[in-house]
Write a protein that holds these residues in place. Structure first.
Motif, mmCIF file in Angstrom:
data_model
loop_
_atom_site.group_PDB
_atom_site.id
_atom_site.type_symbol
_atom_site.label_atom_id
_atom_site.label_comp_id
_atom_site.label_asym_id
_atom_site.label_seq_id
_atom_site.Cartn_x
_atom_site.Cartn_y
_atom_site.Cartn_z
ATOM 1 N N ILE A 15 0.816 -1.209 0.000
ATOM 2 C CA ILE A 15 0.000 0.000 0.000
ATOM 3 C C ILE A 15 0.853 1.264 0.000
ATOM 4 N N PRO A 16 1.902 1.377 0.842
ATOM 5 C CA PRO A 16 2.655 2.642 0.843
ATOM 6 C C PRO A 16 3.198 3.047 -0.528
ATOM 7 N N SER A 17 3.549 2.106 -1.375
ATOM 8 C CA SER A 17 4.174 2.473 -2.652
ATOM 9 C C SER A 17 3.167 2.754 -3.765
ATOM 10 N N GLN B 272 -0.833 -10.574 -5.333
ATOM 11 C CA GLN B 272 0.150 -10.673 -4.248
ATOM 12 C C GLN B 272 0.567 -9.271 -3.820
ATOM 13 N N THR B 273 0.813 -9.130 -2.538
ATOM 14 C CA THR B 273 1.320 -7.866 -2.008
ATOM 15 C C THR B 273 1.881 -8.142 -0.615
ATOM 16 N N ILE C 109 -7.669 2.505 8.961
ATOM 17 C CA ILE C 109 -7.995 1.079 9.133
ATOM 18 C C ILE C 109 -6.722 0.267 8.859
ATOM 19 N N THR C 110 -6.771 -1.016 9.164
ATOM 20 C CA THR C 110 -5.556 -1.826 8.989
ATOM 21 C C THR C 110 -5.309 -2.124 7.514
ATOM 22 N N ASP C 111 -4.079 -2.606 7.275
ATOM 23 C CA ASP C 111 -3.656 -3.041 5.958
ATOM 24 C C ASP C 111 -4.683 -4.010 5.351
ATOM 25 N N ALA D 3 -8.018 -2.452 4.542
ATOM 26 C CA ALA D 3 -7.888 -1.575 3.366
ATOM 27 C C ALA D 3 -7.807 -2.401 2.086
ATOM 28 N N LEU D 4 -6.997 -3.445 2.091
ATOM 29 C CA LEU D 4 -6.877 -4.301 0.895
ATOM 30 C C LEU D 4 -8.240 -4.913 0.548
ATOM 31 N N ASP D 5 -8.988 -5.252 1.575
ATOM 32 C CA ASP D 5 -10.307 -5.844 1.347
ATOM 33 C C ASP D 5 -11.242 -4.828 0.691
#
Ligand code: ZN
Length: 459
Positions: A219-221, A242-243, A261-263, A266-268
């Motif tokens: 996420i940061p990049s 993949q991440t 929110i958590t990683d 957020a990905l969800d």
């Protein structure tokens, strides 16, 4: 080495595998019949006595591979996290903090893959090295360069390594250097689409031995725009994703601050979490995160060696397994300094023991330990094989009818290292010895989809 052509074959000998986590099954004197497309069609035990006609059927065609006494067939190793371009810096500069390691070493190295001939020679060496270590399936991060990542796909297909490969997407100017960054979210998405099309249309890849993977670095990049578009592409294409997720204190905090929110959450929300998602590391996942990951049936790549250097913590692996989370192992080349999944399996056991005992003697026993954290070598063997296959939703990692014959032939002997397998060893003894002592010198042959892809030199 020339690859064998695809043909019907059979393998006769003792085979060890782990269809159930924490258990091992010895298929003694087994005849494993495999179709030309790599699918296991039958497994017969005690075959030397009971299946003579079938053995002869294969033998007269020159299509029988015999394991000798003291040699064992194992399912191929599955590596759920490899940064392919970092192969040249394996074992380098691991004393640095992650941020410095990335900026001073890793990003400049990855930027060199703009040069296709550099990519070609390094990726040839990488795939050869991983096959020699028994890795029959690898989940690869490439670089931002489409041509270099296409070369990796070509090489994996030609050498017949089962490979899932992602062209890395990273467009956030705040976090990525000018010399190594996607110019925009739109161009990162377009090149990801181009890579998916390329892999799907590769001649000889009709069976999907090589698969494209949607790969936001983490996420940061990435900008919000890029993450949203890759989430939509994941839904549209059905490709693997993949991440990195909740690897370190820094990354976990960064996402909390950016999104609140958590990683994982957020990905969800971004549409990046599904049955075909593999999250690297996950050391700081909370129980609510695990509930989301479990509901989506996504997988975790546990990278015990890399975690020593860059993660700030040990993954509470047994806790994840108890929640029913899909977990396999990753080398995290080059954050981890070994290309061997067997070595990472060994370290998964060791790391779990550190977590259970605790590491700071200045703390009381009760304060420094996390109870019920240990895993055993049999569980590590399962993670390296069956667990990896389940995480990827691929029919590999066990010897079972309908599954793919991805395998290695392993043997002991003092001239090959420290592995000594003895006639009185139980199946559990054999697997423990293999996990604690086996290295590439003990791997005599490797097959993927019924094609021999590695044979130890000098034999
Ligand atoms: Zn990584």
């Amino acid at each position: 080495m020339l690859l064998q052509p695809a043909a019907e074959r059979a393998y006769l000998g003792d085979a060890l595998h782990a269809p159930v986590r924490g258990e091992v099954e010895l298929l003694a004197d087994a005849l494993i019949s495999v179709r030309a497309d790599g699918t296991i069609s039958a497994i017969q035990r005690n075959a030397s006595h009971q299946s003579r006609a079938q053995i002869e059927h294969f033998e007269v065609r020159g299509a029988l591979v015999r394991a000798r006494a003291g040699q064992y067939l194992l399912p191929g190793m599955v590596d759920l996290h490899v940064h392919a371009p970092q192969w040249p810096q394996l074992g380098k500069a691991l004393e640095l903090p992650l941020e410095e390691w990335l900026q001073a070493y890793t990003f400049p190295l990855e930027a060199r893959y703009a040069d296709e001939s550099f990519a070609q020679s390094e990726y040839e060496s990488l795939v050869e090295g991983l096959l020699a270590n028994g890795t029959t399936t690898a989940l690869y991060f490439g670089t931002i360069h489409l041509p270099a990542t296409q070369r990796l796909a070509d090489i994996c297909l030609r050498r017949a390594q089962r490979a899932l490969i992602g062209r890395v997407a990273m467009d956030n100017a705040d976090q990525c250097p000018d010399f190594y960054r996607d110019t925009s979210a739109a161009s990162a998405e377009a090149q990801t689409r181009a890579f998916i099309t390329y892999v799907h249309s590769l001649p000889g890849n009709e069976a999907g031995l090589v698969k494209p993977v949607i790969t936001p670095r983490f996420i940061p990049s990435c900008t919000d725009e890029l993450l949203r578009s890759l989430g939509a592409l994941a839904r549209e294409s059905g490709c693997h994703v993949q991440t990195h997720c909740s690897e370190s204190d820094w990354e976990h905090q960064y996402v909390l601050e950016r999104y609140g929110i958590t990683d994982t959450a957020a990905l969800d929300r971004l549409g990046l979490l599904g049955r075909h998602t593999v999250l690297a590391h996950g050391n700081f996942l909370s129980d609510p995160d695990l509930a989301i990951i479990g509901a989506r049936a996504a997988g975790i790549a546990h990278c015990p060696l890399s975690n020593v250097y860059f993660s700030d913590a040990i993954l509470p692996l047994r806790h994840l397994l108890a929640q029913g989370i899909h977990v396999g192992l990753g080398t995290d080349i080059a954050g981890g300094a070994s290309p061997s999944i067997l070595e990472n399996a060994r370290h998964a056991v060791i790391a779990s023991r550190y977590l259970e005992a605790g590491v700071d003697p200045a703390q009381s026993r009760a304060q420094r330990r996390r109870a019920d954290s240990r895993i055993d070598a049999l569980t590590a063997f399962w993670l390296a094989t069956a667990g990896g296959g389940i995480a990827l939703d691929l029919p590999v990692g066990v010897f079972r009818e309908g599954f793919q014959f991805d395998a290695l032939l392993i043997e002991g002997g003092s001239e090959r290292g420290n592995l000594r397998l003895q006639p009185g060893d139980s199946p559990a003894d054999l697997v423990q010895k293999i996990i604690y002592h086996a290295g590439r010198g003990n791997i005599r042959e490797v097959w993927v989809a019924n094609r021999r892809v590695h044979s130890r030199s000098g034999d």
